[in-house]
Structure formats: C-alpha cells, structure tokens
Scaffold this motif. Structure first.
Motif, mmCIF file in Angstrom:
data_model
loop_
_atom_site.group_PDB
_atom_site.id
_atom_site.type_symbol
_atom_site.label_atom_id
_atom_site.label_comp_id
_atom_site.label_asym_id
_atom_site.label_seq_id
_atom_site.Cartn_x
_atom_site.Cartn_y
_atom_site.Cartn_z
ATOM 1 N N VAL A 180 0.850 -1.191 0.000
ATOM 2 C CA VAL A 180 0.000 0.000 0.000
ATOM 3 C C VAL A 180 0.889 1.246 0.000
ATOM 4 O O VAL A 180 0.964 1.992 0.969
ATOM 5 N N GLY A 181 1.600 1.419 -1.128
ATOM 6 C CA GLY A 181 2.436 2.593 -1.295
ATOM 7 C C GLY A 181 1.801 3.566 -2.255
ATOM 8 O O GLY A 181 0.584 3.757 -2.265
ATOM 9 N N GLY A 182 2.637 4.175 -3.124
ATOM 10 C CA GLY A 182 2.147 5.180 -4.049
ATOM 11 C C GLY A 182 1.083 4.672 -4.998
ATOM 12 O O GLY A 182 0.138 5.393 -5.323
ATOM 13 N N LEU A 200 -9.214 -5.911 1.137
ATOM 14 C CA LEU A 200 -8.271 -6.255 2.197
ATOM 15 C C LEU A 200 -6.879 -5.803 1.765
ATOM 16 O O LEU A 200 -6.512 -5.956 0.599
ATOM 17 N N ALA A 201 -6.115 -5.234 2.701
ATOM 18 C CA ALA A 201 -4.809 -4.672 2.359
ATOM 19 C C ALA A 201 -3.714 -5.270 3.224
ATOM 20 O O ALA A 201 -3.923 -5.568 4.406
ATOM 21 N N ALA A 210 -2.045 2.288 7.953
ATOM 22 C CA ALA A 210 -2.849 3.477 8.267
ATOM 23 C C ALA A 210 -3.286 4.168 6.975
ATOM 24 O O ALA A 210 -4.425 4.650 6.874
ATOM 25 N N LEU A 211 -2.395 4.205 5.978
ATOM 26 C CA LEU A 211 -2.743 4.771 4.682
ATOM 27 C C LEU A 211 -3.829 3.947 4.008
ATOM 28 O O LEU A 211 -4.757 4.500 3.404
ATOM 29 N N ALA A 212 -3.754 2.632 4.101
ATOM 30 C CA ALA A 212 -4.800 1.761 3.551
ATOM 31 C C ALA A 212 -6.142 2.048 4.194
ATOM 32 O O ALA A 212 -7.171 2.119 3.512
ATOM 33 N N VAL A 337 9.329 7.850 1.917
ATOM 34 C CA VAL A 337 8.276 8.682 1.349
ATOM 35 C C VAL A 337 6.929 8.042 1.624
ATOM 36 O O VAL A 337 6.746 6.842 1.436
ATOM 37 N N ARG A 338 5.984 8.857 2.078
ATOM 38 C CA ARG A 338 4.611 8.387 2.284
ATOM 39 C C ARG A 338 3.801 8.731 1.031
ATOM 40 O O ARG A 338 3.695 9.898 0.654
#
Length: 346
Positions: A180-182, A200-201, A210-212, A337-338
């Motif tokens: 679950v990146g860019g 589902l991630a 948290a980004l997912a 990098v987020r």
C-alpha cells in the motif's frame, strides 16, 4: 529554462540550463506545474549502459501536470491556458494499439528509442515540456497540479489493473491489495469507487496500513507467516477472488497465490524480482488467471481524472521544489516517502 537531466547511466541526474522548446507541427508546449517522481525513475537512473534503448541526455519526468502555453501551427484539440495532465507512454503513433489510445501496449514498443515522456524523450522535471500532440493531453480543470500529476502513472496504472479484473469483483467478492504505497493506496480507492468488492490490504509497514485505512480498506494487516490464513478467513474461508500485487517480490507472490481462491485472478504490478513456476498439476490455484498490467490507456486516464475531480481518488503526496530533487530522490530510494513524491518548479 532549468531541467533535471540524466546525462550518464548509473549517476545522479543533474540540474542544467537548456533552451525552452518551441512547438512545431502538431506539438504542444506545456508549462509544468508539478511532476511526479517514482521508482520507475530510479530504475532509469540506475540503468546499466545498453539496458535501455534511450539516448542520453534527456530530461526526466513522466508524471506531469501543467498549463498549455503555446501550440504548433497544426496542433488542435487544446487551447492556450488549458490545464492538462500528460499521458506518459508514447508509442509509435501509427499501430492499431496507439490508434486506439493504448500506447502502453504499442506493437512497436521494442523497436523504439523511447517509451514516453521522461523515458528517452524529454519529460516534465523542468519548467516546460514539449508534447508531440494534443492526443497526449487530458484536461484537468481546476484539479490541483500536485494531485493531477501522479494520476498519469500511479493513478492510471492502479486503475488499469483494477479495470482488468473488474469482471470478477461483483457483490460478495474479495479483493486483496499487497503493498500500500504510491500505487497501492490508489488501487484501494479505485476498488472502492468502481467495484462492489470488499477490500483487504497487506503491507510490512504500520504507516502503510494506516494509509490503507484512510484510503477505504475494509481490513488491513501486517504481512506475517499466518497472513494467508487471516485473509482467507476474512474472505469467508474460500480465498480472494482477485489479488493485486504491487510489490512482486518472492514473498508477496507466495502470499498472493496462497490466498487466491480456485478460478481467481492475480494481477502482478510490482517488479520486485519474484517469479512463479507454472506447472500442471502444481501448487498454483486451479483455474487461476494471471495478468501483468502495464500503465494504462488514454481513455482510462480521462476516467481516472474524473474520479479524482469527483473526490473518489485522493493522492497522498510529499512536495519538494525541483531544486531539491536530489533530496527527494534520496528519500524515495531509502523508502522514506509516504504516498507519492511530487516536484514543483521553484
């Protein structure tokens, strides 16, 4: 104008002063408002001599958004002042795939000395970028440039992968996103916006989970030895109908095939060095289908922009001035990098 140029394989790109392009024929000149930086750029920078057909030097940057400022005498379809995002993959322009807007699958791709903007042709890590024709541009209206630029690769690639498996993702189905990146966080959003599937991630980083969650995943989990069992349980015990692997490493491919149900669909988007051994009979799920989606079509980019303008897609970004490109590249290379990195002209 200032531009970030690749002048030698395996060496850091350098800021240089170059002439501002002048559009001829069907060409369009775009003033750059934002340019995305992604791992594909690192692969290009790190390329060994002869590994890619590109001729040095050239300006990097294939995720580009900006404003039309000048047109060649034969250009049509856009006007000065239009805000646009570039369709990054540029094919031969004459084969059936290119004619249909699918330059990403150009029939002559392996014979070209370029693959698109910033990929053998001058790209958008500069103040201006020259585009072959208005056919490589999609209008963005008032969408912020730092949101629009990453859509041309991260958003488009994710959307294209999801679109290819949408037929398998109706009611009461399960999709798994690994990484679950860019790209992965946009795939989660595309799944929520365009399918009825539960999402589902999986990732190895807590901040990615948290980004997912912020992106709309129904459930997210760290990658552990029992992750396949956990995901199968969340899918009702039968396994996932579709898995999107945005990493492509040996461990993630093992997880992907371990959680996939019989007759399921696997899309491998990441280039992490993993491989699958296909044998029959074998350990792979019976009836499973594999796809290797690459980038996307011009028509799909227009759909991605529409989703973003509706609020259904939001890119998590970190902004850097173009003059700080070296720092941005270092942070991306170090995995610090987020979401997506965006360079903005100073």
């Amino acid at each position: 104008m200032r531009a970030l140029r690749l002048t030698a394989w395996g060496e850091a790109p350098a800021s240089a002063e170059v002439e501002r392009p002048v559009p001829h024929g069907t060409e369009v000149l775009v003033r750059v408002e934002a340019a995305g930086l992604c791992r594909s750029d690192l692969h290009v920078i790190d390329g060994a001599p002869g590994a890619l057909p590109y001729r040095l030097p050239f300006t990097l940057g294939h995720e580009v958004a900006g404003q039309v400022t000048a047109l060649g005498p034969a250009a049509d379809g856009v006007s000065a002042g239009d805000r646009v995002v570039l369709y990054g993959p540029w094919g031969c322009g004459s084969c059936a795939r290119c004619a249909a807007g699918a330059d990403n699958y150009c029939d002559r791709r392996n014979t070209l000395a370029w693959h698109g903007a910033g990929l053998g042709r001058d790209g958008g890590m500069a103040e201006y970028v020259l585009v072959p024709s208005a056919g490589q541009l999609v209008p963005i209206g008032d969408l912020p440039a730092d949101q629009a630029a990453p859509l041309s690769d991260a958003g488009l690639t994710s959307y294209h992968a999801v679109a290819g498996l949408r037929h398998a993702l109706g009611e009461d189905t399960t999709a798994v996103v690994i990484g679950v990146g860019g790209l992965g966080h946009l795939a989660v959003q595309a799944l929520r916006a365009t399918t009825a599937s539960r999402v589902l991630a999986v990732d190895v980083r807590e901040d990615a989970l948290a980004l997912a969650d912020r992106s709309g995943a129904d459930f997210s989990t760290l990658m552990r030895p029992d992750t396949a069992r956990v995901l199968r349980a969340r899918s009702g015990g039968v396994g996932a109908d579709a898995v999107f692997d945005f990493v492509g490493a040996p461990q993630t491919l093992e997880l992907a095939t371990g959680v996939l149900r019989s007759g399921g669909e696997l899309a491998v988007v990441g280039s992490g060095g993993g491989s699958l051994t296909v044998s029959k009979p074998g350990v792979l799920p019976a009836g499973f289908r594999l796809s290797l989606p690459f980038w996307g079509t011009r028509h799909e980019l227009a759909a991605v922009v529409a989703l973003a303008r509706s609020g259904a897609l939001h890119v998590e970004t970190e902004r850097f001035p173009l003059s700080a490109a070296a720092e941005a590249i270092d942070r991306l290379r170090g995995g610090r990098v987020r979401g997506r990195t965006v360079l903005v002209p100073d």
